[in-house]
Design a protein around this motif. Structure first.
Motif, PDB file in Angstrom:
ATOM      1  N   VAL A  81       0.836  -1.206   0.000  1.00  6.60           N
ATOM      2  CA  VAL A  81       0.000   0.000   0.000  1.00  6.60           C
ATOM      3  C   VAL A  81       0.870   1.255   0.000  1.00  6.60           C
ATOM      4  O   VAL A  81       0.618   2.211  -0.744  1.00  6.60           O
ATOM      5  CB  VAL A  81      -0.957  -0.005   1.200  1.00  6.60           C
ATOM      6  CG1 VAL A  81      -1.567   1.388   1.433  1.00  6.60           C
ATOM      7  CG2 VAL A  81      -2.055  -1.023   0.982  1.00  6.60           C
ATOM      8  N   MET A  82       1.911   1.262   0.834  1.00  5.89           N
ATOM      9  CA  MET A  82       2.784   2.439   0.890  1.00  5.89           C
ATOM     10  C   MET A  82       3.537   2.652  -0.418  1.00  5.89           C
ATOM     11  O   MET A  82       3.705   3.793  -0.874  1.00  5.89           O
ATOM     12  CB  MET A  82       3.744   2.312   2.076  1.00  5.89           C
ATOM     13  CG  MET A  82       3.056   2.485   3.425  1.00  5.89           C
ATOM     14  SD  MET A  82       4.204   2.455   4.823  1.00  5.89           S
ATOM     15  CE  MET A  82       4.346   0.691   5.117  1.00  5.89           C
ATOM     16  N   LEU A  83       3.969   1.591  -1.033  1.00  6.43           N
ATOM     17  CA  LEU A  83       4.649   1.727  -2.313  1.00  6.43           C
ATOM     18  C   LEU A  83       3.690   2.226  -3.390  1.00  6.43           C
ATOM     19  O   LEU A  83       4.054   3.059  -4.230  1.00  6.43           O
ATOM     20  CB  LEU A  83       5.285   0.393  -2.725  1.00  6.43           C
ATOM     21  CG  LEU A  83       6.477  -0.033  -1.870  1.00  6.43           C
ATOM     22  CD1 LEU A  83       6.895  -1.465  -2.208  1.00  6.43           C
ATOM     23  CD2 LEU A  83       7.664   0.913  -2.063  1.00  6.43           C
ATOM     24  N   ARG A  84       2.463   1.718  -3.353  1.00 12.82           N
ATOM     25  CA  ARG A  84       1.472   2.181  -4.325  1.00 12.82           C
ATOM     26  C   ARG A  84       1.182   3.664  -4.125  1.00 12.82           C
ATOM     27  O   ARG A  84       1.033   4.421  -5.086  1.00 12.82           O
ATOM     28  CB  ARG A  84       0.187   1.360  -4.187  1.00 12.82           C
ATOM     29  CG  ARG A  84      -0.847   1.687  -5.250  1.00 12.82           C
ATOM     30  CD  ARG A  84      -0.399   1.220  -6.621  1.00 12.82           C
ATOM     31  NE  ARG A  84      -1.042   2.036  -7.664  1.00 12.82           N
ATOM     32  CZ  ARG A  84      -0.859   1.822  -8.951  1.00 12.82           C
ATOM     33  NH1 ARG A  84      -0.085   0.837  -9.380  1.00 12.82           N
ATOM     34  NH2 ARG A  84      -1.459   2.590  -9.833  1.00 12.82           N
ATOM     35  N   TRP A  85       1.073   4.099  -2.879  1.00  6.45           N
ATOM     36  CA  TRP A  85       0.879   5.525  -2.555  1.00  6.45           C
ATOM     37  C   TRP A  85       1.999   6.364  -3.172  1.00  6.45           C
ATOM     38  O   TRP A  85       1.743   7.379  -3.823  1.00  6.45           O
ATOM     39  CB  TRP A  85       0.830   5.675  -1.038  1.00  6.45           C
ATOM     40  CG  TRP A  85       0.872   7.072  -0.502  1.00  6.45           C
ATOM     41  CD1 TRP A  85      -0.124   8.012  -0.554  1.00  6.45           C
ATOM     42  CD2 TRP A  85       1.966   7.686   0.198  1.00  6.45           C
ATOM     43  NE1 TRP A  85       0.278   9.173   0.061  1.00  6.45           N
ATOM     44  CE2 TRP A  85       1.547   9.004   0.531  1.00  6.45           C
ATOM     45  CE3 TRP A  85       3.232   7.253   0.587  1.00  6.45           C
ATOM     46  CZ2 TRP A  85       2.376   9.886   1.226  1.00  6.45           C
ATOM     47  CZ3 TRP A  85       4.055   8.125   1.282  1.00  6.45           C
ATOM     48  CH2 TRP A  85       3.631   9.433   1.590  1.00  6.45           C
ATOM     49  N   GLN A  86       3.221   5.917  -2.999  1.00  3.21           N
ATOM     50  CA  GLN A  86       4.365   6.646  -3.560  1.00  3.21           C
ATOM     51  C   GLN A  86       4.273   6.717  -5.083  1.00  3.21           C
ATOM     52  O   GLN A  86       4.478   7.786  -5.690  1.00  3.21           O
ATOM     53  CB  GLN A  86       5.672   5.944  -3.159  1.00  3.21           C
ATOM     54  CG  GLN A  86       5.947   5.849  -1.683  1.00  3.21           C
ATOM     55  CD  GLN A  86       6.785   6.975  -1.139  1.00  3.21           C
ATOM     56  OE1 GLN A  86       6.979   8.003  -1.788  1.00  3.21           O
ATOM     57  NE2 GLN A  86       7.291   6.798   0.074  1.00  3.21           N
ATOM     58  N   GLN A 143       1.691   6.494  -7.036  1.00  4.14           N
ATOM     59  CA  GLN A 143       0.606   7.357  -7.492  1.00  4.14           C
ATOM     60  C   GLN A 143       0.914   8.831  -7.269  1.00  4.14           C
ATOM     61  O   GLN A 143       0.334   9.697  -7.931  1.00  4.14           O
ATOM     62  CB  GLN A 143      -0.720   6.951  -6.828  1.00  4.14           C
ATOM     63  CG  GLN A 143      -1.259   5.644  -7.385  1.00  4.14           C
ATOM     64  CD  GLN A 143      -2.592   5.219  -6.794  1.00  4.14           C
ATOM     65  OE1 GLN A 143      -2.818   4.035  -6.571  1.00  4.14           O
ATOM     66  NE2 GLN A 143      -3.479   6.161  -6.530  1.00  4.14           N
ATOM     67  N   LEU A 144       1.848   9.129  -6.378  1.00  7.68           N
ATOM     68  CA  LEU A 144       2.328  10.505  -6.212  1.00  7.68           C
ATOM     69  C   LEU A 144       3.349  10.877  -7.281  1.00  7.68           C
ATOM     70  O   LEU A 144       3.764  12.036  -7.359  1.00  7.68           O
ATOM     71  CB  LEU A 144       2.941  10.683  -4.823  1.00  7.68           C
ATOM     72  CG  LEU A 144       1.976  10.698  -3.638  1.00  7.68           C
ATOM     73  CD1 LEU A 144       2.739  10.687  -2.320  1.00  7.68           C
ATOM     74  CD2 LEU A 144       1.043  11.903  -3.707  1.00  7.68           C
ATOM     75  N   GLY A 145       3.761   9.900  -8.071  1.00  7.04           N
ATOM     76  CA  GLY A 145       4.758  10.155  -9.110  1.00  7.04           C
ATOM     77  C   GLY A 145       6.184   9.974  -8.644  1.00  7.04           C
ATOM     78  O   GLY A 145       7.126  10.367  -9.333  1.00  7.04           O
ATOM     79  N   HIS A 146       6.361   9.358  -7.472  1.00  8.41           N
ATOM     80  CA  HIS A 146       7.698   9.175  -6.918  1.00  8.41           C
ATOM     81  C   HIS A 146       8.374   7.924  -7.489  1.00  8.41           C
ATOM     82  O   HIS A 146       7.716   6.961  -7.875  1.00  8.41           O
ATOM     83  CB  HIS A 146       7.637   9.012  -5.389  1.00  8.41           C
ATOM     84  CG  HIS A 146       7.068  10.184  -4.684  1.00  8.41           C
ATOM     85  ND1 HIS A 146       6.761  10.172  -3.337  1.00  8.41           N
ATOM     86  CD2 HIS A 146       6.751  11.435  -5.117  1.00  8.41           C
ATOM     87  CE1 HIS A 146       6.283  11.343  -2.988  1.00  8.41           C
ATOM     88  NE2 HIS A 146       6.256  12.128  -4.038  1.00  8.41           N
ATOM     89  N   SER A 147       9.692   7.953  -7.453  1.00  8.05           N
ATOM     90  CA  SER A 147      10.497   6.745  -7.615  1.00  8.05           C
ATOM     91  C   SER A 147      10.721   6.167  -6.222  1.00  8.05           C
ATOM     92  O   SER A 147      10.823   6.922  -5.242  1.00  8.05           O
ATOM     93  CB  SER A 147      11.836   7.090  -8.270  1.00  8.05           C
ATOM     94  OG  SER A 147      12.753   6.021  -8.175  1.00  8.05           O
ATOM     95  N   VAL A 148      10.781   4.840  -6.127  1.00 10.57           N
ATOM     96  CA  VAL A 148      10.951   4.195  -4.818  1.00 10.57           C
ATOM     97  C   VAL A 148      12.058   3.149  -4.897  1.00 10.57           C
ATOM     98  O   VAL A 148      12.244   2.490  -5.919  1.00 10.57           O
ATOM     99  CB  VAL A 148       9.649   3.535  -4.325  1.00 10.57           C
ATOM    100  CG1 VAL A 148       8.622   4.580  -3.973  1.00 10.57           C
ATOM    101  CG2 VAL A 148       9.084   2.573  -5.364  1.00 10.57           C
TER     102      VAL A 148
END
Length: 293
Positions: free
Chosen positions: A224-229, A231-236
């Motif tokens: 969920v946290m990775l998906r949140w990132q 969808q914010l347009g972040h690289s993780v």
């Protein structure tokens, strides 16, 4: 399917990479090989992690063509300065066993000796012009550092790698990154750093809001946290040495969070930083020699 991000110079970077911060050298090779076999095509390391050589070995063992892999590494503050940073590239490329690095970034700013930071960044610009790197960037730069850098350099960083997770989301720096056309890349993207404080009740992994959203989607808190990132347009660049966790962290492309769920996660921000305060980074406190080999 992997999501890609196009950087401000047109280079395409896989949005999810494997991070190897604090991964022991003897575990790094297997983790990198596993990630590439699972489908990752982006590996993030750093000179200060002392595992670049093992990252290179993992890449070779995986048997994936070098052209398909996005390699990112960082220059430590002890190697800041124009000539020193040019040599830092040679050290990192040699350990990784490559001729070209896809993304080469400054690991920290040196606020009290910003002239060294500028000189190091100008060396990155030279490496980019010479084709030895494909993109350049920074890490742990705050808004004032970014503006000062822009005033004294020619090329806007492609990436700013900063601590971002639901408990410390850094909206102001993310806003500055967006305004300048810089990709926000999240380290500790699932809040692993919140688990090191000794109070599991305040860990992102056990947060009831995140767990509630995870239950709705049949996913883990980390997913969920990775998906949140994303969808914010972040690289993780999530870190793990366990193959099953590495695979789990990559399995985030088959669901989507609602706008309300995104807002619920954003509202968890505590404003409490887990990593070192960027303004406190000095050579005296954080300097360390980066070996030649």
């Amino acid at each position: 399917m992997q999501k890609n991000i196009t950087l401000n110079n047109g280079v395409v970077m896989p949005a999810i990479g494997l991070g190897v911060f604090q991964t022991p050298p003897d575990a790094t090779t297997d983790a990198v090989q596993a990630a590439l076999e699972i489908g990752y095509r982006h590996i993030d390391t750093a000179a200060a992690y002392a595992n670049e050589r093992e990252v290179g070995e993992g890449i070779r063992r995986a048997g994936v063509d070098r052209s398909e892999i996005f390699i990112e590494t960082k220059v430590w503050i002890s190697d800041f300065g124009y000539d020193q940073t040019l040599h830092a590239f040679d050290k990192s490329a040699g350990k990784l066993g490559v001729d070209q690095i896809d993304l080469f970034i400054l690991h920290q700013a040196l606020p009290g000796e910003f002239d060294k930071t500028i000189a190091a960044y100008l060396a990155l610009e030279k490496l980019l012009a010479d084709g030895r790197v494909r993109a350049i960037g920074v890490s742990n730069f705050m808004t004032d550092h970014l503006h000062a850098l822009r005033e004294q350099s020619a090329i806007v960083p492609a990436v700013n790698q900063i601590e971002v997770h639901p408990y410390f989301s850094q909206p102001d720096v993310r806003k500055t990154n967006a305004e300048l056309g810089i990709v926000t890349q999240a380290w500790s993207p699932i809040g692993g750093i919140t688990s090191y404080r000794g109070d599991s009740s305040k860990s992102t992994f056990t947060d009831p809001v995140i767990l509630g959203i995870a239950g709705v989607h049949g996913k883990s808190a980390a997913q969920v946290m990775l998906r949140w990132q994303l969808q914010l347009g972040h690289s993780v660049i999530p870190k793990s040495v366990r193959r099953e966790r590495i695979a789990e962290n990559f399995d985030v492309f088959d669901f989507e969070l609602t706008a309300d769920q995104m807002a619920e996660i954003e509202a968890l921000d505590t404003g409490v930083r887990g990593g070192p305060a960027p303004e406190a980074v000095t050579l005296e406190a954080f300097g360390r020699e980066i070996p030649e080999a």
